[in-house]
Design an enzyme around this catalytic site. Structure first.
Site, mmCIF file in Angstrom:
data_model
loop_
_atom_site.group_PDB
_atom_site.id
_atom_site.type_symbol
_atom_site.label_atom_id
_atom_site.label_comp_id
_atom_site.label_asym_id
_atom_site.label_seq_id
_atom_site.Cartn_x
_atom_site.Cartn_y
_atom_site.Cartn_z
ATOM 1 N N TYR A 35 82.194 152.560 -55.975
ATOM 2 C CA TYR A 35 81.601 151.480 -56.715
ATOM 3 C C TYR A 35 81.473 150.259 -55.605
ATOM 4 C CZ TYR A 35 81.863 147.179 -59.468
ATOM 5 O OH TYR A 35 81.621 145.933 -60.012
ATOM 6 N N ASP A 55 82.973 160.858 -47.617
ATOM 7 C CA ASP A 55 83.591 160.731 -48.822
ATOM 8 C C ASP A 55 83.735 162.190 -49.547
ATOM 9 O OD1 ASP A 55 83.627 160.152 -51.882
ATOM 10 O OD2 ASP A 55 82.954 157.987 -51.192
ATOM 11 N N ASP A 93 87.139 165.222 -47.217
ATOM 12 C CA ASP A 93 88.447 164.407 -47.541
ATOM 13 C C ASP A 93 89.162 164.076 -46.490
ATOM 14 O OD1 ASP A 93 90.928 164.131 -48.604
ATOM 15 O OD2 ASP A 93 90.394 165.239 -50.595
ATOM 16 N N PHE A 164 87.178 152.361 -47.250
ATOM 17 C CA PHE A 164 87.210 152.334 -48.976
ATOM 18 C C PHE A 164 88.155 153.417 -49.565
ATOM 19 C CE2 PHE A 164 83.472 149.742 -48.049
ATOM 20 C CZ PHE A 164 83.735 148.551 -48.847
ATOM 21 N N LYS A 168 92.920 154.681 -56.905
ATOM 22 C CA LYS A 168 93.097 153.304 -57.138
ATOM 23 C C LYS A 168 93.516 153.016 -58.632
ATOM 24 C CE LYS A 168 88.514 152.299 -58.391
ATOM 25 N NZ LYS A 168 87.197 151.742 -58.535
ATOM 26 N N SER A 208 93.978 144.650 -51.649
ATOM 27 C CA SER A 208 93.994 144.294 -52.840
ATOM 28 C C SER A 208 94.879 143.313 -52.949
ATOM 29 C CB SER A 208 94.315 145.649 -53.816
ATOM 30 O OG SER A 208 94.455 145.097 -55.258
ATOM 31 N N TYR A 241 100.723 152.514 -56.053
ATOM 32 C CA TYR A 241 99.309 152.034 -55.694
ATOM 33 C C TYR A 241 99.375 150.926 -54.802
ATOM 34 C CZ TYR A 241 94.791 149.497 -55.736
ATOM 35 O OH TYR A 241 93.883 148.982 -55.429
ATOM 36 N N LYS A 245 98.677 150.224 -50.680
ATOM 37 C CA LYS A 245 98.070 148.937 -49.939
ATOM 38 C C LYS A 245 98.715 148.387 -48.969
ATOM 39 C CE LYS A 245 93.942 150.070 -51.532
ATOM 40 N NZ LYS A 245 92.824 150.641 -50.823
ATOM 41 N N PHE A 270 90.232 140.264 -55.368
ATOM 42 C CA PHE A 270 90.767 140.170 -56.630
ATOM 43 C C PHE A 270 90.346 140.841 -57.753
ATOM 44 C CE2 PHE A 270 94.093 136.791 -56.161
ATOM 45 C CZ PHE A 270 94.206 136.789 -54.933
ATOM 46 N N PHE A 310 95.575 142.301 -74.305
ATOM 47 C CA PHE A 310 96.876 142.212 -74.079
ATOM 48 C C PHE A 310 97.594 140.676 -73.790
ATOM 49 C CE2 PHE A 310 95.727 146.411 -71.739
ATOM 50 C CZ PHE A 310 95.627 147.169 -72.815
HETATM 51 C C1 UD1 Z 1 94.273 145.441 -62.396
HETATM 52 C C2 UD1 Z 1 95.268 146.080 -61.602
HETATM 53 C C3 UD1 Z 1 95.431 145.655 -60.134
HETATM 54 C C4 UD1 Z 1 93.726 145.492 -59.608
HETATM 55 C C5 UD1 Z 1 92.979 144.937 -60.502
HETATM 56 C C6 UD1 Z 1 91.508 144.646 -59.999
HETATM 57 C C7 UD1 Z 1 96.838 146.821 -63.387
HETATM 58 C C8 UD1 Z 1 98.421 146.437 -63.686
HETATM 59 N N1 UD1 Z 1 96.430 145.945 -62.182
HETATM 60 O O1 UD1 Z 1 94.843 143.825 -62.418
HETATM 61 O O2 UD1 Z 1 96.102 146.566 -59.502
HETATM 62 O O3 UD1 Z 1 93.899 145.073 -58.369
HETATM 63 O O4 UD1 Z 1 93.051 145.207 -61.719
HETATM 64 O O5 UD1 Z 1 90.855 145.768 -60.197
HETATM 65 O O6 UD1 Z 1 96.045 147.716 -64.009
HETATM 66 N N2 UD1 Z 1 93.136 143.021 -70.551
HETATM 67 C C9 UD1 Z 1 93.287 143.103 -71.707
HETATM 68 N N3 UD1 Z 1 92.653 144.380 -72.472
HETATM 69 C C10 UD1 Z 1 92.591 145.474 -71.779
HETATM 70 C C11 UD1 Z 1 92.491 145.510 -70.466
HETATM 71 C C12 UD1 Z 1 92.846 144.342 -69.636
HETATM 72 O O7 UD1 Z 1 93.355 142.071 -72.407
HETATM 73 O O8 UD1 Z 1 92.224 146.581 -72.204
HETATM 74 C C13 UD1 Z 1 93.376 141.864 -69.788
HETATM 75 C C14 UD1 Z 1 94.846 141.862 -68.934
HETATM 76 O O9 UD1 Z 1 95.893 141.785 -69.764
HETATM 77 C C15 UD1 Z 1 94.441 140.710 -67.817
HETATM 78 C C16 UD1 Z 1 92.963 140.858 -67.791
HETATM 79 O O10 UD1 Z 1 92.625 141.477 -68.938
HETATM 80 O O11 UD1 Z 1 94.816 139.467 -68.571
HETATM 81 C C17 UD1 Z 1 92.339 141.689 -66.503
HETATM 82 O O12 UD1 Z 1 92.939 142.915 -66.658
HETATM 83 P P1 UD1 Z 1 92.357 143.853 -65.469
HETATM 84 O O13 UD1 Z 1 90.971 144.210 -65.627
HETATM 85 O O14 UD1 Z 1 93.338 145.219 -65.971
HETATM 86 O O15 UD1 Z 1 92.869 143.434 -64.012
HETATM 87 P P2 UD1 Z 1 94.398 142.895 -63.641
HETATM 88 O O16 UD1 Z 1 95.384 142.983 -64.554
HETATM 89 O O17 UD1 Z 1 94.038 141.658 -62.800
#
Ligand code: UD1
Length: 580
Positions: A35, A55, A93, A164, A168, A208, A241, A245, A270, A310
């Site tokens: 991606y 890759d 790989d 990359f 992940k 990350s 994971y 990193k 981010f 969540f």
């Molecule tokens: C996740 C990863 C992190 C990674 C980042 C970017 C986890 C614990 N962490 O973080 O390692 O660097 O993505 O790719 O997976 N949410 C919902 N419902 C869902 C999914 C997410 O409400 O089904 C909310 C989460 O609670 C959060 C926000 O959406 O508040 C973003 O979530 P997500 O996309 O998983 O990213 P991160 O939590 O920041």
């Protein structure tokens, strides 16, 4: 697929591949068909650099690179630039140390025999037809050539690496830590050893914000987690994971200390989202995604019934989690900014007394956040996506995910001042581009690759046979590797029908399919899902009919039959990453 073998004959020591790259600096990109990798390869080609992608395709498709090549071609033409720089691919790989060494040897020592066999992506891409969305190409935002492109001493060899390739998935890393360390750390060690052996001294590493762990929230600065015992370490990282990193960053810092010529920049991403505005490349996660944007997309596509938010009790504007979402094209440009910074061909020093390289006054290991600095809540993302697609996305509030934080946003100051980089795209752009990508590619690359290869096949013999013998087409499609088995053709159509919501796109697909598959018969067990479910709404006008696989389909019946598509696993109310 064409592959290029190195010639070992003394009269012709350079292969076609070596000739192709002779007037370009080469950047080797591990994980370049993924991606973020594919978007970065596009920017590199735009900046006049030849790219060699390495890759193992475990989570990506070479198809992405074919599309990258075609986008690069289009953008360079618009910008009045000459040919697209060469793009080669090695299916390797990183855990296979000898294979990695072979790839470096192939490019760095053109006269020495090597087992590596690069695929010329242009040769594959130019045989395919793609239709891309019209988009506004802002020429002033096009990548400027990297300094090494005008330095002949840096041409025809690998001068830098963007790394990359890694596993992940946070949740998976908890249950399979050894796989994560073997891939993410073992792969890095093999790569660094090959770089050392072949005198490659510049690297940009895909890190990350996960390295900040649970310790920091809004406006996180790079110093919140440091390496080499200089400041706070990564004590609060909650999963393998994330630790892989951070460990990788430590290893890179140690290597920079040991090798005075090595320069490495780690970029801590981010929340990357969005896709290239052409709609040709985008995120194609395998398995069940956990990140919010792919989850929203699946709810839009009715592959899950709704989005589970969540937690709604965080100290944020609406109580839902706030994150710093960044457009993947902006992120890709951040890699170019980082490469530009460590490129020793950059403007020669003007300050008297400064030694040869302008980089010598910089630390050799650097870290930058790549984010926008702005946070959006889950509800805001849902709203922005709903606006982009014109449909309300169903959601429900559920319990918080273990280990989640309220707000996670970047301090972007260091990247702005030192890399002279900042994000251009906003949240609406990200959602629009995700939506466009999904509309054009409802099942990601693989399904569309098969489909587009089938309909746009340049093989006139196949077309001719298809028109008289559909069974021959089925067989040819399977032997060409487009489908694993003949049954898969029907299943494929069924899946595309389920996930293509835009009626016009579906109509177009059926029209094309009818050209290729006229009189084709579809097995009984695959027909059912196309039948109306009994809830057919009377259409105001007669809907179009398509004659496909020997059966007449009406688009309205197909759409009404998709009221209750099978759902993928729903997340639990509580955190699926409970071992977190
Ligand atoms: C996740 C990863 C992190 C990674 C980042 C970017 C986890 C614990 N962490 O973080 O390692 O660097 O993505 O790719 O997976 N949410 C919902 N419902 C869902 C999914 C997410 O409400 O089904 C909310 C989460 O609670 C959060 C926000 O959406 O508040 C973003 O979530 P997500 O996309 O998983 O990213 P991160 O939590 O920041």
């Amino acid at each position: 697929m064409p592959s290029l073998e190195k010639s070992t004959s003394s009269s012709s020591p350079f292969t076609k591949a070596h000739d192709a790259v002779a007037s370009y600096p080469i950047c080797l990109v591990t994980g370049g068909s993924g991606y973020i990798g594919s978007h970065t390869v596009l920017e590199l080609l735009g900046a006049g650099v030849a790219v060699v992608v390495l890759d193992n395709l475990v989570n990506s498709h070479m198809e992405s690179l074919c599309r990258v090549y075609r986008i690069a071609e289009y953008e360079r033409k618009l910008a009045g630039q000459e040919n697209v720089p060469p793009l080669f691919f090695h299916c390797v790989d990183l855990r296979d140390k000898q294979a990695v060494i072979d790839v470096f040897a192939f490019w760095q020592e053109p006269t020495t025999p090597s087992k590596a066999k690069p695929i010329d992506v242009a040769e594959v891409a130019l045989r395919r037809t793609y239709s891309m969305k019209e988009y506004n190409l802002i020429l002033s935002k096009r990548p400027k050539p990297l300094p090494s492109t005008t330095d002949p001493t840096r041409h025809g060899k690998v001068i830098s690496v963007v790394h990359f390739a890694a596993l992940k998935a946070v949740g998976e890393s908890v249950s399979k830590p050894l796989e994560y360390y073997e891939n993410n750390i073992g792969g890095l060690l093999n790569l660094l050893q090959a770089m050392k052996a072949h005198n490659v001294k510049e690297m940009v590493f895909s890190s990350s914000a996960v390295v900040y762990g649970a310790g920091k929230e809004a406006n996180i600065s790079e110093d919140a987690v440091q390496v080499g015992g200089k400041g706070p370490g990564a004590g609060l990282i909650t999963n393998p994971y994330g630790r892989s990193k951070w460990m990788a960053e430590e290893i890179l810092n140690d290597c920079c200390i040991a090798d005075a010529e090595l320069r490495v920049t780690s970029l801590r991403y981010f929340n990357p989202t969005g896709s290239h505005p052409s709609g040709l490349i985008g995120e194609d996660p395998k398995g069940t995604p956990n990140n919010i944007v792919p989850v929203i997309l699946q709810a839009y596509q009715r592959r899950r019934s709704k989005v589970y938010i969540f937690g709604s009790g965080y100290d944020t504007q609406d109580g839902t989690g706030v994150r710093d979402y960044i457009h993947v094209s902006d992120l890709a440009k951040g890699h170019l900014a980082a490469l530009r910074k460590i490129d020793p061909s950059a403007t020669p020093p003007t300050v008297p007394g400064l030694t040869d390289s302008p980089q010598q006054d910089l630390p050799r290991y650097n870290v930058y956040n790549l984010g926008t600095g702005h946070g959006y809540s889950v509800l805001e993302i849902l709203d922005a996506f709903s606006q982009a697609c014109g449909v309300e996305i169903p959601f429900t509030i559920s319990g918080p995910r273990t280990g989640d934080l309220g707000t996670v946003t970047a301090s972007t100051k260091r990247a702005q001042t030192e890399l002279e980089w900042e994000a251009d795209f906003g949240i609406q752009d990200m959602c629009r581009d995700v939506y466009n990508w999904a509309e054009e590619n409802p099942r990601g690359y693989e399904q569309l690759r098969r489909f587009s290869a089938a309909i746009a096949s340049q093989d006139p013999e196949m077309l001719r046979r298809a028109s008289i013998d559909p069974q021959a087409l089925r067989k040819a499609s399977v032997s060409a590797g487009l489908f694993k088995s003949e049954e898969d053709i029907g299943k494929f159509m069924k899946n595309v029908a389920r996930t293509t919501r835009k009626e016009s796109a579906f109509g177009e697909m059926m029209r094309k399919m009818s050209v290729m598959f006229t009189n084709e018969s579809i097995p009984e067990d695959e027909r059912e899902d196309y039948e109306p479910s009994g809830q057919t709404v009377a259409a105001p006008v007669v809907p179009p009919k398509w004659d496909v696989f020997g059966k007449t389909w009406q688009t309205d019946s197909i759409f009404s039959s998709r009221e209750n598509p099978p759902l993928i696993e729903e997340p639990e109310d509580q955190d699926p990453l409970s071992s977190h």
